[in-house]
Design a protein around this motif. Structure first.
Motif, PDB file in Angstrom:
ATOM      1  N   PHE A  60       0.826  -1.200   0.000  1.00 57.82           N
ATOM      2  CA  PHE A  60       0.000   0.000   0.000  1.00 57.82           C
ATOM      3  C   PHE A  60       0.869   1.261   0.000  1.00 57.82           C
ATOM      4  CE2 PHE A  60      -2.400  -3.371   2.028  1.00 57.82           C
ATOM      5  CZ  PHE A  60      -3.653  -3.271   1.443  1.00 57.82           C
ATOM      6  N   GLN A  61       0.229   2.396  -0.308  1.00 62.79           N
ATOM      7  CA  GLN A  61       0.945   3.671  -0.334  1.00 62.79           C
ATOM      8  C   GLN A  61       1.498   4.033   1.035  1.00 62.79           C
ATOM      9  OE1 GLN A  61      -1.306   6.936  -1.964  1.00 62.79           O
ATOM     10  NE2 GLN A  61       0.020   8.491  -1.087  1.00 62.79           N
ATOM     11  N   HIS A  62       0.718   3.770   2.078  1.00 65.67           N
ATOM     12  CA  HIS A  62       1.110   4.211   3.415  1.00 65.67           C
ATOM     13  C   HIS A  62       1.641   3.071   4.283  1.00 65.67           C
ATOM     14  CE1 HIS A  62      -0.254   8.290   2.764  1.00 65.67           C
ATOM     15  NE2 HIS A  62      -1.365   7.820   2.247  1.00 65.67           N
ATOM     16  N   TYR A  63       2.327   2.145   3.626  1.00 66.70           N
ATOM     17  CA  TYR A  63       3.115   1.097   4.285  1.00 66.70           C
ATOM     18  C   TYR A  63       2.269   0.057   5.016  1.00 66.70           C
ATOM     19  CZ  TYR A  63       5.888   5.427   4.160  1.00 66.70           C
ATOM     20  OH  TYR A  63       6.434   6.620   3.809  1.00 66.70           O
ATOM     21  N   ALA A  64       1.332   0.510   5.892  1.00 66.91           N
ATOM     22  CA  ALA A  64       0.480  -0.402   6.678  1.00 66.91           C
ATOM     23  C   ALA A  64       1.311  -1.374   7.511  1.00 66.91           C
ATOM     24  CB  ALA A  64      -0.479  -1.165   5.756  1.00 66.91           C
ATOM     25  N   GLY A  83      11.349   5.843   3.140  1.00 66.86           N
ATOM     26  CA  GLY A  83      11.816   4.943   2.094  1.00 66.86           C
ATOM     27  C   GLY A  83      12.141   3.564   2.623  1.00 66.86           C
ATOM     28  N   GLN A  84      12.731   3.499   3.810  1.00 70.31           N
ATOM     29  CA  GLN A  84      13.040   2.200   4.415  1.00 70.31           C
ATOM     30  C   GLN A  84      11.766   1.471   4.816  1.00 70.31           C
ATOM     31  OE1 GLN A  84      15.660   3.772   7.457  1.00 70.31           O
ATOM     32  NE2 GLN A  84      17.485   2.965   6.410  1.00 70.31           N
ATOM     33  N   ARG A  85      10.766   2.204   5.300  1.00 74.02           N
ATOM     34  CA  ARG A  85       9.488   1.566   5.652  1.00 74.02           C
ATOM     35  C   ARG A  85       8.832   0.949   4.419  1.00 74.02           C
ATOM     36  NH1 ARG A  85       9.066   5.985   9.370  1.00 74.02           N
ATOM     37  NH2 ARG A  85       7.769   7.235   7.967  1.00 74.02           N
ATOM     38  N   GLN A  86       8.934   1.633   3.282  1.00 74.61           N
ATOM     39  CA  GLN A  86       8.337   1.075   2.082  1.00 74.61           C
ATOM     40  C   GLN A  86       9.086  -0.178   1.627  1.00 74.61           C
ATOM     41  OE1 GLN A  86       5.617   0.542   0.801  1.00 74.61           O
ATOM     42  NE2 GLN A  86       5.110   2.556  -0.066  1.00 74.61           N
ATOM     43  N   ARG A  87      10.390  -0.227   1.852  1.00 72.02           N
ATOM     44  CA  ARG A  87      11.157  -1.447   1.551  1.00 72.02           C
ATOM     45  C   ARG A  87      10.717  -2.598   2.463  1.00 72.02           C
ATOM     46  NH1 ARG A  87      16.940  -0.305  -0.751  1.00 72.02           N
ATOM     47  NH2 ARG A  87      16.766   1.835  -1.457  1.00 72.02           N
ATOM     48  N   VAL A  88      10.445  -2.282   3.730  1.00 73.01           N
ATOM     49  CA  VAL A  88       9.954  -3.307   4.662  1.00 73.01           C
ATOM     50  C   VAL A  88       8.600  -3.823   4.193  1.00 73.01           C
ATOM     51  CG1 VAL A  88       9.201  -3.766   7.033  1.00 73.01           C
ATOM     52  CG2 VAL A  88      11.230  -2.355   6.617  1.00 73.01           C
ATOM     53  N   ALA A  89       7.722  -2.904   3.745  1.00 69.66           N
ATOM     54  CA  ALA A  89       6.403  -3.318   3.259  1.00 69.66           C
ATOM     55  C   ALA A  89       6.528  -4.265   2.069  1.00 69.66           C
ATOM     56  CB  ALA A  89       5.582  -2.086   2.883  1.00 69.66           C
ATOM     57  N   LEU A  90       7.472  -3.988   1.186  1.00 66.96           N
ATOM     58  CA  LEU A  90       7.679  -4.874   0.039  1.00 66.96           C
ATOM     59  C   LEU A  90       8.236  -6.221   0.491  1.00 66.96           C
ATOM     60  CD1 LEU A  90       7.643  -5.372  -2.988  1.00 66.96           C
ATOM     61  CD2 LEU A  90       9.910  -4.350  -3.125  1.00 66.96           C
ATOM     62  N   PRO A 108       2.803   2.944  -4.600  1.00 73.36           N
ATOM     63  CA  PRO A 108       3.744   2.550  -3.553  1.00 73.36           C
ATOM     64  C   PRO A 108       4.688   3.652  -3.096  1.00 73.36           C
ATOM     65  CG  PRO A 108       4.411   1.649  -5.673  1.00 73.36           C
ATOM     66  CD  PRO A 108       3.043   2.224  -5.858  1.00 73.36           C
ATOM     67  N   PHE A 109       4.922   4.662  -3.939  1.00 72.52           N
ATOM     68  CA  PHE A 109       5.882   5.700  -3.573  1.00 72.52           C
ATOM     69  C   PHE A 109       5.222   7.066  -3.412  1.00 72.52           C
ATOM     70  CE2 PHE A 109       8.411   2.875  -6.588  1.00 72.52           C
ATOM     71  CZ  PHE A 109       8.751   1.996  -5.565  1.00 72.52           C
ATOM     72  N   GLY A 110       3.888   7.080  -3.377  1.00 75.30           N
ATOM     73  CA  GLY A 110       3.163   8.342  -3.369  1.00 75.30           C
ATOM     74  C   GLY A 110       3.402   9.199  -2.141  1.00 75.30           C
ATOM     75  N   ALA A 111       3.757   8.580  -1.010  1.00 71.42           N
ATOM     76  CA  ALA A 111       3.933   9.342   0.228  1.00 71.42           C
ATOM     77  C   ALA A 111       5.366   9.820   0.426  1.00 71.42           C
ATOM     78  CB  ALA A 111       3.506   8.483   1.423  1.00 71.42           C
ATOM     79  N   THR A 120       3.929  -8.468 -11.828  1.00 69.69           N
ATOM     80  CA  THR A 120       3.692  -7.298 -10.988  1.00 69.69           C
ATOM     81  C   THR A 120       2.747  -6.327 -11.678  1.00 69.69           C
ATOM     82  OG1 THR A 120       5.907  -7.485 -10.017  1.00 69.69           O
ATOM     83  CG2 THR A 120       4.787  -5.366  -9.767  1.00 69.69           C
ATOM     84  N   LEU A 121       1.743  -5.883 -10.924  1.00 67.99           N
ATOM     85  CA  LEU A 121       0.793  -4.879 -11.391  1.00 67.99           C
ATOM     86  C   LEU A 121       0.817  -3.739 -10.398  1.00 67.99           C
ATOM     87  CD1 LEU A 121      -1.521  -4.192 -13.431  1.00 67.99           C
ATOM     88  CD2 LEU A 121      -3.083  -5.336 -11.845  1.00 67.99           C
ATOM     89  N   PHE A 122       1.078  -2.522 -10.888  1.00 73.03           N
ATOM     90  CA  PHE A 122       1.079  -1.409  -9.943  1.00 73.03           C
ATOM     91  C   PHE A 122       0.294  -0.228 -10.479  1.00 73.03           C
ATOM     92  CE2 PHE A 122       4.664  -0.052 -12.488  1.00 73.03           C
ATOM     93  CZ  PHE A 122       4.746   1.336 -12.343  1.00 73.03           C
ATOM     94  N   VAL A 123      -0.276   0.511  -9.535  1.00 75.75           N
ATOM     95  CA  VAL A 123      -1.125   1.662  -9.819  1.00 75.75           C
ATOM     96  C   VAL A 123      -0.356   2.930  -9.526  1.00 75.75           C
ATOM     97  CG1 VAL A 123      -3.042   2.979  -8.815  1.00 75.75           C
ATOM     98  CG2 VAL A 123      -3.397   0.625  -9.540  1.00 75.75           C
TER      99      VAL A 123
END
Length: 340
Positions: free
Chosen positions: A80-84, A138-145, A161-164, A188-191
């Motif tokens: 998600f955009q906001h990591y969750a 950026g590190q949080r988004q890597r963790v989410a992935l 995924p990088f909107g925030a 992979t499909l991304f919005v």
């Protein structure tokens, strides 16, 4: 894993979010869904994930009809955009969570080994003991992935995924995600609504408007050969000039360009800033310079034609041009469509 959508539609109350979309995503392909807000891209992603169900049509994962399969059984990873991320869990615990609750049980040693492997993959070695609020966005988004990849999904889905993140971090993560995809080869499909992001990352770009696919193709195909004025306007800065077509030529009020595919009559010429050049001596559309905006690698000229049409274009840093100058705008290329 190949994904196929066949005449898929979705309505929310009276709003028709997706209108008969058919799309095939080949195994290992990275596809971007691109479009303005309300175009249906996130709804399509959520239907592929199983977070929404289609009102019409079918969704296939390989040969299996996955239209009504619950999200837990689809084998998708979702970012998600906001990591969750779970704020009370460490980085390592966040990545391990899906493996611990999965029906495919793994031993503690297997989970720890997989967490270490994923931390190395996303270049976060040594951070497994930190909490989400102790690392950067950026590190949080890597963790989410990494968490999405931990359960070995058949399909990876990314929603803005990088909107925030800020622009520099987004560029870095785009390069990194492309490397990860090349290494893993996962479908992979991304919005995204960011054209640059879609064009930089995707093997294929699918452009949506009002719940329908209006064009799809490689980044080169959609940028160099837009099939409509909507796609032309949506993909980057665009100038528009009215034109009159007769006998296969379009007159733009001082410049003429070939228009062999258009019938005689009114047309619209769409021109990127890079499609135009400035001349102080002649051979183009007469215009006056209103402003010059200096940038590190170019100068953006804001001009107005004698007919009152605004034009923006770029010149090299060394080109001498100032507000108030009179000259001519020359056309190097253009896209022509019948007048709307």
């Amino acid at each position: 894993m190949k994904i196929a959508l066949k005449n898929v539609a979705k309505t929310f109350q009276t709003f028709r979010a997706v209108r008969g979309v058919s799309l095939e995503i080949e195994s290992g392909e990275l596809v971007a869904l691109l479009g303005p807000s309300g175009s249906g891209k996130t709804t399509i992603l959520r239907m592929v994930a199983g977070l929404e169900y289609a009102d019409e049509g079918h969704i296939f994962f390989g040969e299996e009809d996955a239209t009504d399969i619950p999200v837990a059984r689809r084998g998708v990873g979702f970012v998600f955009q906001h990591y969750a991320l779970f704020p009370h869990m460490t980085v390592g615990e966040n990545i391990a969570f899906g493996m611990k609750v999965s029906k495919n049980k793994r031993s503690k040693a297997e989970i720890e080994a997989r967490v270490g492997e994923l931390l190395r993959l996303v270049k976060l070695d040594g951070l497994q003991g930190r909490f989400p609020n102790q690392i950067s966005g950026g590190q949080r988004q890597r963790v989410a992935l990494a968490r999405a990849l931990a359960v070995d999904p058949k399909v990876l889905l990314l929603d803005e995924p990088f909107g925030a993140l800020d622009a520099n971090v987004r560029r870095e993560l785009r390069r990194w995600l492309r490397e990860i995809h090349s290494e893993l080869g996962i479908t992979t499909l991304f919005v995204t609504h960011d054209q640059e992001e879609a064009l930089d990352l995707a093997d294929r770009v699918v452009i949506l408007d009002e719940g329908r696919i209006v064009q799809q193709g490689t980044p080169e195909q959609v940028t160099r050969s837009p099939n409509s004025s909507f796609v032309m306007r949506f993909l980057g800065d665009t100038n528009r000039l009215g034109a009159s077509v007769a006998n296969g030529m379009a007159d733009l009020g001082g410049a003429s360009i070939a228009a062999p595919a258009l019938a005689d009559g009114k047309a619209d010429a769409y021109l990127r800033p890079s499609d135009l050049a400035w001349s102080a001596t002649g051979g183009g559309i007469p215009a006056s310079v209103e402003r010059v905006l200096d940038r590190p690698d170019s100068r953006r000229v804001i001009a107005v034609t004698d007919a009152g049409d605004p034009l923006e274009f770029d010149v090299a840093p060394e080109v001498v041009v100032r507000a108030g100058d009179r000259g001519f705008v020359q056309i190097t290329r253009a896209q022509l469509f019948a007048a709307e």
